[in-house]
Write a protein that holds these residues in place. Structure first.
Motif, mmCIF file in Angstrom:
data_model
loop_
_atom_site.group_PDB
_atom_site.id
_atom_site.type_symbol
_atom_site.label_atom_id
_atom_site.label_comp_id
_atom_site.label_asym_id
_atom_site.label_seq_id
_atom_site.Cartn_x
_atom_site.Cartn_y
_atom_site.Cartn_z
ATOM 1 N N ARG A 100 -1.971 -49.147 77.693
ATOM 2 C CA ARG A 100 -3.272 -48.772 78.275
ATOM 3 C C ARG A 100 -3.099 -48.113 79.640
ATOM 4 N NH1 ARG A 100 -7.791 -53.331 78.661
ATOM 5 N NH2 ARG A 100 -7.485 -53.153 76.404
ATOM 6 N N GLY A 101 -2.207 -48.674 80.451
ATOM 7 C CA GLY A 101 -1.982 -48.106 81.777
ATOM 8 C C GLY A 101 -1.385 -46.711 81.717
ATOM 9 N N VAL A 102 -0.469 -46.499 80.760
ATOM 10 C CA VAL A 102 0.139 -45.175 80.614
ATOM 11 C C VAL A 102 -0.903 -44.156 80.188
ATOM 12 C CG1 VAL A 102 1.791 -43.805 79.295
ATOM 13 C CG2 VAL A 102 2.443 -46.068 80.120
ATOM 14 N N ARG A 103 -1.723 -44.506 79.202
ATOM 15 C CA ARG A 103 -2.736 -43.562 78.727
ATOM 16 C C ARG A 103 -3.743 -43.227 79.823
ATOM 17 N NH1 ARG A 103 -1.995 -46.919 74.170
ATOM 18 N NH2 ARG A 103 -3.870 -48.142 74.666
ATOM 19 N N LYS A 104 -4.017 -44.181 80.688
ATOM 20 C CA LYS A 104 -4.904 -43.929 81.827
ATOM 21 C C LYS A 104 -4.226 -43.027 82.856
ATOM 22 C CE LYS A 104 -7.439 -46.348 85.498
ATOM 23 N NZ LYS A 104 -7.753 -47.693 86.065
ATOM 24 N N ALA A 105 -2.918 -43.182 82.995
ATOM 25 C CA ALA A 105 -2.187 -42.447 84.033
ATOM 26 C C ALA A 105 -1.919 -41.000 83.664
ATOM 27 C CB ALA A 105 -0.863 -43.157 84.322
ATOM 28 N N LEU A 106 -1.710 -40.713 82.382
ATOM 29 C CA LEU A 106 -1.242 -39.389 81.980
ATOM 30 C C LEU A 106 -2.150 -38.247 82.453
ATOM 31 C CD1 LEU A 106 0.176 -40.093 78.412
ATOM 32 C CD2 LEU A 106 1.454 -39.360 80.433
ATOM 33 N N PRO A 107 -3.488 -38.338 82.322
ATOM 34 C CA PRO A 107 -4.315 -37.218 82.818
ATOM 35 C C PRO A 107 -4.164 -36.989 84.317
ATOM 36 C CG PRO A 107 -5.575 -38.627 81.343
ATOM 37 C CD PRO A 107 -4.301 -39.358 81.644
ATOM 38 N N MET A 108 -3.959 -38.037 85.090
ATOM 39 C CA MET A 108 -3.797 -37.894 86.532
ATOM 40 C C MET A 108 -2.445 -37.283 86.878
ATOM 41 S SD MET A 108 -5.358 -41.584 87.705
ATOM 42 C CE MET A 108 -5.424 -41.150 89.440
ATOM 43 N N LEU A 109 -1.422 -37.648 86.114
ATOM 44 C CA LEU A 109 -0.074 -37.172 86.409
ATOM 45 C C LEU A 109 0.137 -35.727 85.983
ATOM 46 C CD1 LEU A 109 1.987 -40.310 85.326
ATOM 47 C CD2 LEU A 109 1.294 -39.663 87.628
ATOM 48 N N THR A 110 -0.642 -35.263 85.013
ATOM 49 C CA THR A 110 -0.452 -33.904 84.482
ATOM 50 C C THR A 110 -1.628 -32.985 84.797
ATOM 51 O OG1 THR A 110 -1.353 -34.584 82.327
ATOM 52 C CG2 THR A 110 1.034 -34.729 82.621
ATOM 53 N N ALA A 111 -2.505 -33.397 85.719
ATOM 54 C CA ALA A 111 -3.634 -32.549 86.101
ATOM 55 C C ALA A 111 -3.127 -31.256 86.736
ATOM 56 C CB ALA A 111 -4.534 -33.296 87.075
ATOM 57 N N ALA A 114 -0.868 -30.997 90.028
ATOM 58 C CA ALA A 114 -0.193 -32.259 90.334
ATOM 59 C C ALA A 114 1.311 -32.033 90.425
ATOM 60 C CB ALA A 114 -0.518 -33.308 89.272
ATOM 61 N N LYS A 115 1.915 -32.571 91.464
ATOM 62 C CA LYS A 115 3.353 -32.386 91.690
ATOM 63 C C LYS A 115 4.121 -33.695 91.621
ATOM 64 C CE LYS A 115 3.170 -27.940 92.478
ATOM 65 N NZ LYS A 115 3.806 -26.979 91.528
ATOM 66 N N LEU A 116 3.442 -34.763 91.256
ATOM 67 C CA LEU A 116 4.070 -36.079 91.312
ATOM 68 C C LEU A 116 5.318 -36.171 90.453
ATOM 69 C CD1 LEU A 116 3.793 -38.995 92.397
ATOM 70 C CD2 LEU A 116 2.541 -39.532 90.319
ATOM 71 N N LEU A 117 5.281 -35.605 89.236
ATOM 72 C CA LEU A 117 6.409 -35.709 88.321
ATOM 73 C C LEU A 117 7.458 -34.628 88.555
ATOM 74 C CD1 LEU A 117 4.630 -36.621 84.968
ATOM 75 C CD2 LEU A 117 5.801 -38.151 86.553
ATOM 76 N N ALA A 257 4.378 -19.510 83.540
ATOM 77 C CA ALA A 257 2.962 -19.491 83.858
ATOM 78 C C ALA A 257 2.092 -19.962 82.704
ATOM 79 C CB ALA A 257 2.547 -18.078 84.249
ATOM 80 N N ALA A 258 2.691 -20.357 81.579
ATOM 81 C CA ALA A 258 1.909 -20.730 80.405
ATOM 82 C C ALA A 258 1.173 -22.023 80.629
ATOM 83 C CB ALA A 258 2.836 -20.867 79.185
ATOM 84 N N PRO A 259 -0.015 -22.197 80.040
ATOM 85 C CA PRO A 259 -0.776 -23.440 80.198
ATOM 86 C C PRO A 259 -0.149 -24.579 79.432
ATOM 87 C CG PRO A 259 -1.842 -22.017 78.604
ATOM 88 C CD PRO A 259 -0.691 -21.227 79.190
ATOM 89 N N GLU A 260 -0.540 -25.802 79.788
ATOM 90 C CA GLU A 260 -0.025 -26.976 79.107
ATOM 91 C C GLU A 260 -0.964 -27.351 77.972
ATOM 92 O OE1 GLU A 260 0.362 -30.008 81.989
ATOM 93 O OE2 GLU A 260 1.632 -28.829 83.311
ATOM 94 N N PRO A 261 -0.422 -27.927 76.865
ATOM 95 C CA PRO A 261 -1.287 -28.342 75.765
ATOM 96 C C PRO A 261 -1.938 -29.678 76.062
ATOM 97 C CG PRO A 261 0.971 -28.888 75.250
ATOM 98 C CD PRO A 261 0.985 -28.180 76.599
ATOM 99 N N ALA A 262 -3.082 -29.932 75.433
ATOM 100 C CA ALA A 262 -3.758 -31.211 75.615
ATOM 101 C C ALA A 262 -3.142 -32.278 74.735
ATOM 102 C CB ALA A 262 -5.247 -31.072 75.292
ATOM 103 N N ALA A 263 -2.534 -31.876 73.626
ATOM 104 C CA ALA A 263 -1.908 -32.858 72.727
ATOM 105 C C ALA A 263 -0.647 -32.272 72.179
ATOM 106 C CB ALA A 263 -2.895 -33.248 71.619
ATOM 107 N N GLY A 264 -0.351 -32.519 70.902
ATOM 108 C CA GLY A 264 0.886 -32.028 70.325
ATOM 109 C C GLY A 264 0.936 -30.522 70.273
ATOM 110 N N PRO A 265 2.147 -29.948 70.348
ATOM 111 C CA PRO A 265 2.294 -28.495 70.359
ATOM 112 C C PRO A 265 1.926 -27.844 69.034
ATOM 113 C CG PRO A 265 4.423 -29.542 70.195
ATOM 114 C CD PRO A 265 3.433 -30.631 70.436
ATOM 115 N N ASP A 266 1.711 -28.664 67.997
ATOM 116 C CA ASP A 266 1.340 -28.076 66.716
ATOM 117 C C ASP A 266 -0.154 -27.758 66.653
ATOM 118 O OD1 ASP A 266 0.888 -30.810 66.887
ATOM 119 O OD2 ASP A 266 0.883 -31.077 64.717
#
Length: 272
Positions: A100-111, A114-117, A257-266
Motif C-alpha cells: 500500500r505504501g509503495v502504490r501511494k509513493a509511486l505517483p509522487m516519485l515519478t511526477a 521529480a528528481k528524487l530517484l 525527451a519521451a514521456p513516461e507511460p502510466a502503466a505497462g509499456p504494452d
C-alpha cells in the motif's frame, strides 16, 4: 543514475538489486555506495529479513515529500538504513509489506520534474519486484537509465521473456536500455544468449544479455567465504560493471525527451 530491477515472472529482483548495490564499481575513492529503494507494488521484504524497523523507510520519505520541508535530493537519505549486505554497508530504503505504501509513493516519485530517484552524482537502484503488464512500477522502469530484467536460465523463463519482448522493446522506445541478468539454472548465460540470437530476438539489440547474477547466499549479513564465494563475488561485480557500462551509453535525444507511460509499456496512449 537510476537503475531499475525487476522480473517478468519469478522472484529474484530484490536479491539482484542488493547484489548490484553491494558490488557496484566505484570510479573514485570514497564514492558513495548506491542506495536501494524498495518499490515493489506488492510490498517490501528487506526489513523483515534483516529484522529492522520499517517505520524508518519509504513511509518517512513520503511524509517528507508531502510536507515539502526538504529538497527532493535530500529525502532518500532520511529514509535509508545501512544494512550489512555481502560484507559491506548498503543504504536501503525499506518498504512495508503489502504494497500500500509503495502504490501511494509511486505517483509522487515519478511526477513530472521529480528528481528524487535520479539525484545528481549518485546511483539509485529501484527494486520493482515482478513486472506484470499492469504494474504501476512501469513508470519507474520508464524513467530509469537501465532496466535490469532478472530471469532464471530455464526454458520456461526464456519463453516468458520471449513472450514479453514487445513490452520490453516498447519500454526502450521511451528511454531506458534493457538488460537481462541470468540466474543460471538449467542453462548458462552463454546458452541463454545463444537461444536469443538463434531466435533472432535481439537482432536490434533492444535487449542485451548482461551476464550471470551471483549466488543468492552471498547477499546476506554474514556471507560465506572460500573459493566458491570468491567466484560468486566476481560474478556479481561483473554484472554490476555491465549494468554501469550500459547505463553510461548516451541516450538519443528523441528518447531522452519521451514521456513516461502510466502503466505497462504494452498500453498505447489513449487506449481504452
Amino acid at each position: 543514475m537510476l537503475i531499475a530491477v525487476g522480473t517478468l515472472k519469478s522472484r529474484g529482483a530484490t536479491t539482484a538489486a542488493l547484489g548490484l548495490a553491494a558490488h557496484w564499481p566505484a570510479e573514485v575513492e570514497d564514492e558513495p555506495r548506491p542506495i536501494v529503494v524498495e518499490l515493489d507494488p506488492e510490498g517490501g521484504d528487506v526489513a523483515a529479513y534483516w529484522r529492522v524497523r520499517i517505520e524508518h523507510g519509504l513511509a518517512d520519505v513520503i511524509a517528507l515529500l508531502a510536507s515539502g520541508t526538504q529538497a527532493d535530493t535530500d529525502v532518500l537519505a532520511e529514509g535509508a538504513q545501512h544494512l550489512p549486505i555481502a560484507g559491506v554497508q548498503v543504504p536501503v530504503v525499506c518498504a512495508a509489506p503489502g504494497g500500500r505504501g509503495v502504490r501511494k509513493a509511486l505517483p509522487m516519485l515519478t511526477a513530472p520534474g521529480a528528481k528524487l530517484l535520479d539525484p545528481p552524482a549518485a546511483v539509485v537502484i529501484a527494486d520493482l519486484g515482478r513486472l506484470h503488464s499492469d504494474s504501476p512500477a512501469w513508470s519507474v522502469a520508464a524513467a530509469a537509465d537501465v532496466l535490469v530484467c532478472v530471469a532464471e536460465g530455464t526454458l520456461a523463463a526464456i519463453a516468458q521473456v520471449r513472450s514479453r519482448l514487445d513490452d520490453l522493446s516498447g519500454l526502450e522506445r521511451l528511454g531506458p536500455r534493457t538488460g537481462l541478468a541470468v540466474v543460471e539454472r538449467d542453462s548458462t548465460v552463454a546458452e541463454v544468449e545463444a537461444a536469443f540470437l538463434t531466435a533472432d530476438l535481439t537482432n536490434d539489440r533492444s535487449i542485451r544479455v548482461l551476464g550471470a547474477a551471483g549466488p543468492a547466499n552471498l547477499i546476506d549479513a554474514d556471507p560465506p567465504s572460500g573459493r566458491a564465494a570468491r567466484r560468486g563475488h566476481r560474478a556479481w561485480r561483473g554484472l554490476a560493471e555491465a549494468v554501469r557500462d550500459l547505463a553510461e551509453v548516451p541516450r538519443p535525444l528523441a528518447l531522452a525527451a519521451a514521456p513516461e507511460p502510466a502503466a505497462g509499456p504494452d498500453r498505447e496512449a489513449g487506449a481504452s
